[in-house]
Design an enzyme around this catalytic site. Structure first.
Site, short mmCIF file in Angstrom:
data_model
loop_
_atom_site.label_atom_id
_atom_site.label_comp_id
_atom_site.label_asym_id
_atom_site.label_seq_id
_atom_site.Cartn_x
_atom_site.Cartn_y
_atom_site.Cartn_z
N HIS A 143 0.85 -1.19 0.00
CA HIS A 143 0.00 0.00 0.00
C HIS A 143 0.89 1.24 0.00
O HIS A 143 1.50 1.58 1.02
CB HIS A 143 -0.91 0.02 1.23
CG HIS A 143 -1.94 -1.06 1.24
ND1 HIS A 143 -2.99 -1.09 0.35
CD2 HIS A 143 -2.08 -2.16 2.03
CE1 HIS A 143 -3.75 -2.15 0.59
NE2 HIS A 143 -3.21 -2.82 1.60
N HIS A 181 -0.62 -6.64 -5.26
CA HIS A 181 -0.70 -7.90 -4.53
C HIS A 181 -0.07 -8.99 -5.39
O HIS A 181 -0.20 -8.99 -6.61
CB HIS A 181 -2.16 -8.26 -4.24
CG HIS A 181 -2.38 -9.72 -3.97
ND1 HIS A 181 -2.83 -10.59 -4.95
CD2 HIS A 181 -2.19 -10.46 -2.86
CE1 HIS A 181 -2.93 -11.81 -4.43
NE2 HIS A 181 -2.54 -11.76 -3.17
N VAL A 220 2.43 -16.65 -4.53
CA VAL A 220 2.75 -17.94 -5.16
C VAL A 220 2.75 -18.99 -4.06
O VAL A 220 3.24 -18.75 -2.95
CB VAL A 220 4.11 -17.91 -5.90
CG1 VAL A 220 3.98 -17.18 -7.23
CG2 VAL A 220 5.21 -17.28 -5.08
N ARG A 221 2.20 -20.16 -4.35
CA ARG A 221 1.97 -21.13 -3.29
C ARG A 221 2.00 -22.56 -3.83
O ARG A 221 1.79 -22.80 -5.03
CB ARG A 221 0.63 -20.86 -2.61
CG ARG A 221 -0.55 -20.87 -3.58
CD ARG A 221 -1.82 -20.33 -2.96
NE ARG A 221 -2.93 -20.32 -3.92
CZ ARG A 221 -3.20 -19.32 -4.73
NH1 ARG A 221 -2.44 -18.23 -4.73
NH2 ARG A 221 -4.21 -19.40 -5.57
N HIS A 248 0.70 -5.62 -17.89
CA HIS A 248 0.23 -6.81 -18.60
C HIS A 248 1.28 -7.37 -19.55
O HIS A 248 1.27 -8.58 -19.83
CB HIS A 248 -1.08 -6.50 -19.33
CG HIS A 248 -2.26 -6.54 -18.41
ND1 HIS A 248 -2.89 -7.71 -18.06
CD2 HIS A 248 -2.90 -5.55 -17.72
CE1 HIS A 248 -3.88 -7.46 -17.23
NE2 HIS A 248 -3.90 -6.15 -17.00
N HIS A 308 -20.83 -7.93 -5.09
CA HIS A 308 -21.83 -7.08 -4.45
C HIS A 308 -21.74 -5.63 -4.92
O HIS A 308 -22.65 -4.84 -4.69
CB HIS A 308 -21.71 -7.16 -2.92
CG HIS A 308 -20.40 -6.68 -2.40
ND1 HIS A 308 -19.23 -7.42 -2.49
CD2 HIS A 308 -20.04 -5.55 -1.75
CE1 HIS A 308 -18.24 -6.76 -1.94
NE2 HIS A 308 -18.70 -5.62 -1.48
N GLY A 347 -6.74 -21.76 11.41
CA GLY A 347 -6.17 -21.28 12.66
C GLY A 347 -4.84 -20.62 12.48
O GLY A 347 -3.96 -20.69 13.35
N GLY A 348 -4.65 -19.97 11.35
CA GLY A 348 -3.39 -19.30 11.06
C GLY A 348 -3.16 -18.09 11.94
O GLY A 348 -4.01 -17.70 12.74
N ARG A 349 -2.01 -17.49 11.75
CA ARG A 349 -1.63 -16.34 12.58
C ARG A 349 -2.35 -15.10 12.06
O ARG A 349 -2.06 -14.59 10.99
CB ARG A 349 -0.11 -16.16 12.52
CG ARG A 349 0.42 -15.10 13.46
CD ARG A 349 1.94 -15.17 13.50
NE ARG A 349 2.48 -14.22 14.45
CZ ARG A 349 2.85 -12.97 14.15
NH1 ARG A 349 2.70 -12.53 12.91
NH2 ARG A 349 3.36 -12.18 15.06
#
Length: 307
Positions: free
Chosen positions: A99, A109, A112-113, A148, A178, A261-263
């Site tokens: 930001h 943003h 990668v995972r 892009h 919405h 239950g992550g941080r």
């Protein structure tokens, strides 16, 4: 059997986090990243959170690495893939949200995972996901084209159709139903990637991760010194509200982290430090603010429309 090399992925992700943090610190003269190492306990993993606050360029930037394990995947991961229910899982990735102070510099943003889900007596199910997207407050066509172009460059080695596929996926994902509104100008988004084997899929994920800095840093440098007014800053704060809405209502990463239950501090570092809210507000017609809605918050083929 195509056996994933989790250690290889881990090493890449840690190096990616290091490289991104170093590049952002090289631009920022007033702040540094603070590192926060954390563990979940009971051999369920942990992570390395890095946050920069109150900088001259970046009001807040978070670049997080996490590597977590669990006995069963949450609803956010199994609602589209019921075959994963009841499997133990391991998930690791790098996620970042930036930001900036100047409203002419976009928020960005990237993520990668890698996931692997296992069940005794069955072959593991694994996949990669990720992407990057850009959220401008005041749009510039040359910035959108550059962004892009880098997204296309990330996909090009893997087939001529991959950029169009991941761009469309990004436009559809970063959409506030919405509000009937895009979050920004998109970029790339992919998930459930395991076609072609581990090595190829890992290369795609690395290419996306490696192209984030070439996509974002030139835009930051181009806009960093543009003068802005209180009105323009106020519009940035108003539009940040849309970012909050998306992350808390739709974002899969946020939901996954909270459901496992992550941080919480690391998960919610994506939220901007300052936001303003207004009831039923709309920009003046033909204003720079209305141009964002009319021109930039519409899915576009930026590489064809401007050539």
């Amino acid at each position: 059997m195509d056996i994933p090399d989790i250690e290889l992925v881990k090493n890449y992700l840690l190096n990616l986090q290091d490289g991104i943090c170093s590049s952002l610190e090289a631009i920022e003269s007033q702040a540094l990243f603070i590192e926060d190492n954390w563990e979940r306990g009971s051999n369920t993993g942990g992570g390395r959170t890095r946050v920069m606050e109150k900088g001259r360029v970046f009001e807040q930037a978070g670049v997080n690495y996490s590597h977590v394990r669990g006995d069963s995947l949450p609803v956010s991961a199994t609602q589209h893939r019921p075959e994963l229910a009841g499997r133990k899982f391991e998930a690791l990735g790098v996620s970042l949200v930036i930001h900036p102070n100047n409203p002419f510099v976009p928020t960005s943003h990237a993520n990668v995972r890698f996931f692997i889900a296992e069940k005794e007596g069955e072959e593991p199910i694994w996949w990669f996901g990720g992407g990057f997207d850009l959220t401008p407050y005041y749009g510039f066509e040359e910035d959108a084209v550059h962004w892009h172009q880098q997204a296309q460059n990330a996909c090009k080695p893997f087939g001529d159709d991959l950029y169009a596929k991941y761009k469309k996926w990004c436009d559809e994902y970063f959409y506030l139903k919405h509000r009937d509104e895009q979050r920004g100008i998109g970029g790339l988004f992919f998930d459930d990637l395991n076609e072609g084997g581990f090595e190829r899929c890992f290369e795609i994920m690395q290419s996306v991760g490696d192209h984030f800095l070439p996509a974002y840093i030139p835009i930051v440098k181009q806009r960093i010194s543009v003068p802005f007014t209180d009105k323009q800053k106020d519009f940035q704060l108003y539009r940040r509200g849309r970012y909050v809405e998306f992350n808390l209502v739709y974002d899969r990463g946020t939901l996954f982290g909270l459901q496992t239950g992550g941080r919480t501090e690391s998960i919610l570092m994506s939220l901007p430090p300052q936001v303003s809210w207004r009831y039923n507000w709309s920009p003046e017609p033909n204003s720079p603010e209305s141009e964002l809605y009319d021109v930039f918050l519409k899915p576009r083929d930026w590489l064809s429309d401007t050539q």
